[in-house]
Design an enzyme around this catalytic site. Structure first.
Site, PDB file in Angstrom:
ATOM      1  N   TRP A   1      -1.115   0.124  10.070  1.00 25.88           N
ATOM      2  CA  TRP A   1      -1.359  -1.300  10.324  1.00 25.88           C
ATOM      3  C   TRP A   1      -0.117  -2.024  10.815  1.00 25.88           C
ATOM      4  CZ3 TRP A   1      -3.287   1.491   6.257  1.00 25.88           C
ATOM      5  CH2 TRP A   1      -4.685   1.615   6.214  1.00 25.88           C
TER       6      TRP A   1
ATOM      7  N   ASP B   1       2.894  -5.766   1.963  1.00 27.45           N
ATOM      8  CA  ASP B   1       1.652  -5.172   2.467  1.00 27.45           C
ATOM      9  C   ASP B   1       1.868  -3.773   3.042  1.00 27.45           C
ATOM     10  OD1 ASP B   1      -1.090  -5.092   2.798  1.00 27.45           O
ATOM     11  OD2 ASP B   1      -1.080  -6.192   4.692  1.00 27.45           O
TER      12      ASP B   1
ATOM     13  N   GLU C   1     -10.058 -11.021   5.002  1.00 28.41           N
ATOM     14  CA  GLU C   1      -8.958 -10.678   5.917  1.00 28.41           C
ATOM     15  C   GLU C   1      -9.541 -10.481   7.306  1.00 28.41           C
ATOM     16  OE1 GLU C   1      -6.694  -7.111   5.184  1.00 28.41           O
ATOM     17  OE2 GLU C   1      -5.117  -7.709   6.579  1.00 28.41           O
TER      18      GLU C   1
ATOM     19  N   HIS D   1       0.871  -1.194   0.000  1.00 33.72           N
ATOM     20  CA  HIS D   1       0.000   0.000   0.000  1.00 33.72           C
ATOM     21  C   HIS D   1       0.898   1.231   0.000  1.00 33.72           C
ATOM     22  CE1 HIS D   1      -3.816  -2.206   1.013  1.00 33.72           C
ATOM     23  NE2 HIS D   1      -2.910  -3.111   1.377  1.00 33.72           N
TER      24      HIS D   1
ATOM     25  N   HIS E   1      -8.609  -7.638  -1.805  1.00 37.06           N
ATOM     26  CA  HIS E   1      -8.451  -8.102  -0.435  1.00 37.06           C
ATOM     27  C   HIS E   1      -9.655  -9.002  -0.164  1.00 37.06           C
ATOM     28  CE1 HIS E   1      -5.588  -4.870  -0.224  1.00 37.06           C
ATOM     29  NE2 HIS E   1      -5.358  -5.034   1.069  1.00 37.06           N
TER      30      HIS E   1
HETATM   31 FE   FE2 Z   1      -3.350  -5.252   2.057  1.00 34.44          FE
END
Ligand code: FE2
Length: 435
Positions: free
Chosen positions: A323, A317, A221, A67, A218
């Site tokens: 995150w 990721d 998740e 990302h 995605h």
């Molecule tokens: Fe992701």
């Protein structure tokens, strides 16, 4: 101007499971691999020379899932102290209004430099399109062109806050594709209801029909074993004849499914030719947060999917975002985490895993990838002997070559030990490796 050519001596060429201990020389003309032959058999013909000294010469690494719009925002406007996925999404929602064109480009360029310096040649970045102004997308579309000399950057329209659950979500996805996004993203498990999630999946495939773009969503998740959108994805993939053009990322709920259901799902995923991308760095810290003990690992079933013949890849990721506060843009770090969490530490499994950051994600991106005569001269010389050692050492990328041109080079770190009573220091160019 075309590069003058290149000549790499004494390389162990990927896959070393086939080439073994044999050393090869590799000649590059322009942007193409012109010849590969046993060491000493080819004349360099005046090309600039590099001595690989027995090191691994690999196709570039591929990061199939990152990302780039969120990289290097950790702590802005606050840290994710619970470490959960949901606090990450809420923290990102607070940061989004202050995104600017220049801010996104500067951070993404820095993280791209980190990835390139460590051997990555192809990056597929999700870009959050739940923004009426599409600020991040417009910045990354511009950056995609500006970094073409060092990396192949592909962009995925990613609806972080949902498509049905976000105002004007469908139109924002369509606009993102009109502006030039390469791939259609999605997040069905995050929609408000199961029905909305299914409708989202159908919307993605309808959009794929309209645009001809592939899909990389995605999916599931969560640790909720009831989250089952991947079966809808697989069914639509087969009904629309999109086998080989659909990627599902995370799919962590598969770590919580009962074995009967997982078996059925794996069969239809294989028939549908859906690629699964695991993101172990993030998911080993984001999942299992509602568990006490025993605590689930929260990763998709990497080993079982691979054994069933499904194309499995590994993504980075996050790089220092809401995150995941850690990360340094190293695909070998991500792969190291994958082999630990998936328990792929058998000798053959380490070599198998290496394909998950090279040829497997390249196949999902529909790009030829390998070190072969006639292919583009894109490769990396790693400071290690083979793929298993690359996973263990996460070594320096001595030279990263793209289109026949060296785009990055790194000197391996050197450590020196000073023993008491000795005047002769002992130096190691690779701690843990050869002295
Ligand atoms: Fe992701």
């Amino acid at each position: 101007m075309a590069p003058a050519g290149l000549f790499v001596r004494n390389a162990r060429i990927h896959p070393t499971t086939s080439t073994g201990e044999a050393l090869s020389d590799l000649a590059v003309d322009g942007d193409t691999i012109a010849a590969i032959a046993p060491a000493g058999a080819l004349p360099p013909d005046g090309r600039p020379e590099l001595d690989a000294a027995g090191c691994l010469l690999s196709p570039p690494l591929v990061d199939p899932h990152v990302h780039m719009d969120a990289v290097l925002t950790v702590g802005e406007p606050r840290y994710n102290e619970s470490g959960t996925l949901i606090e990450g999404i809420f923290t990102w929602a607070e940061r989004k209004p202050s995104l600017t064109h220049a801010d996104v480009k500067a951070r993404a360029l820095e993280a791209i430099r980190w990835e390139v310096a460590q051997g990555t040649g192809l990056i597929r970045s999700h870009v959050d399109v739940c923004d009426p102004n599409l600020v991040a997308l417009k910045a990354l579309l511009e950056l995609r062109e500006e970094v073409r000399d060092i990396v192949d950057l592909r962009l995925i329209a990613f609806p972080q806050d949902g498509i049905l659950s976000f105002p004007n979500g469908k139109e924002l996805m369509r606009e993102a594709m009109r502006l030039g996004c390469d791939v259609i993203g999605g997040i069905p498990h995050y929609e408000w209801t199961r029905d909305d999630g299914v409708e989202e999946v159908h919307f993605l495939f309808d959009l794929a029909r309209e645009t001809g773009a592939p899909i990389d969503l995605h999916c599931d998740e969560t640790d909720d074993e009831q989250s089952r959108f991947l079966e809808v994805v697989a069914a639509r993939t087969m009904r629309d004849g999109m086998e080989g053009r659909v990627v599902a990322g995370h799919t962590t709920a598969m770590g919580s499914y009962n074995d009967n259901y997982a078996f059925k799902l794996i069969q239809i995923l294989r028939r549908a030719g859906v690629t699964i991308v695991a993101n172990p760095l993030d998911n080993i810290v984001l999942q299992g947060r509602f568990d006490t003990y025993p605590k689930r690992r929260g990763m998709t079933r990497v080993k079982e999917l691979d054994a069933a013949g499904i194309n499995v890849a590994c993504g980075h990721d996050s790089i220092m975002d809401p995150w995941y506060p850690l990360g340094r843009g190293s695909m070998l770090d991500a792969l190291s985490m994958l082999v630990h969490v998936a328990q792929m530490t058998g000798r053959a499994e380490l070599f198998r895993a290496y394909e998950m950051v090279t040829t497997n994600p390249a196949r999902a991106a529909e790009v030829p990838w390998g070190v072969k005569e006639g292919l583009p001269a894109n490769f990396v010389v790693f400071d290690c002997a083979d793929e298993a050692e690359a996973v263990r050492l996460r070594p320096a990328a001595r030279w990263v070559v793209r289109g026949g041109r060296i785009v990055a080079e790194t000197e391996p770190a050197r450590s020196v030990i000073h023993r008491a009573g000795s005047t002769t220091p002992v130096s190691f160019i690779k701690p843990g490796g050869a002295g």
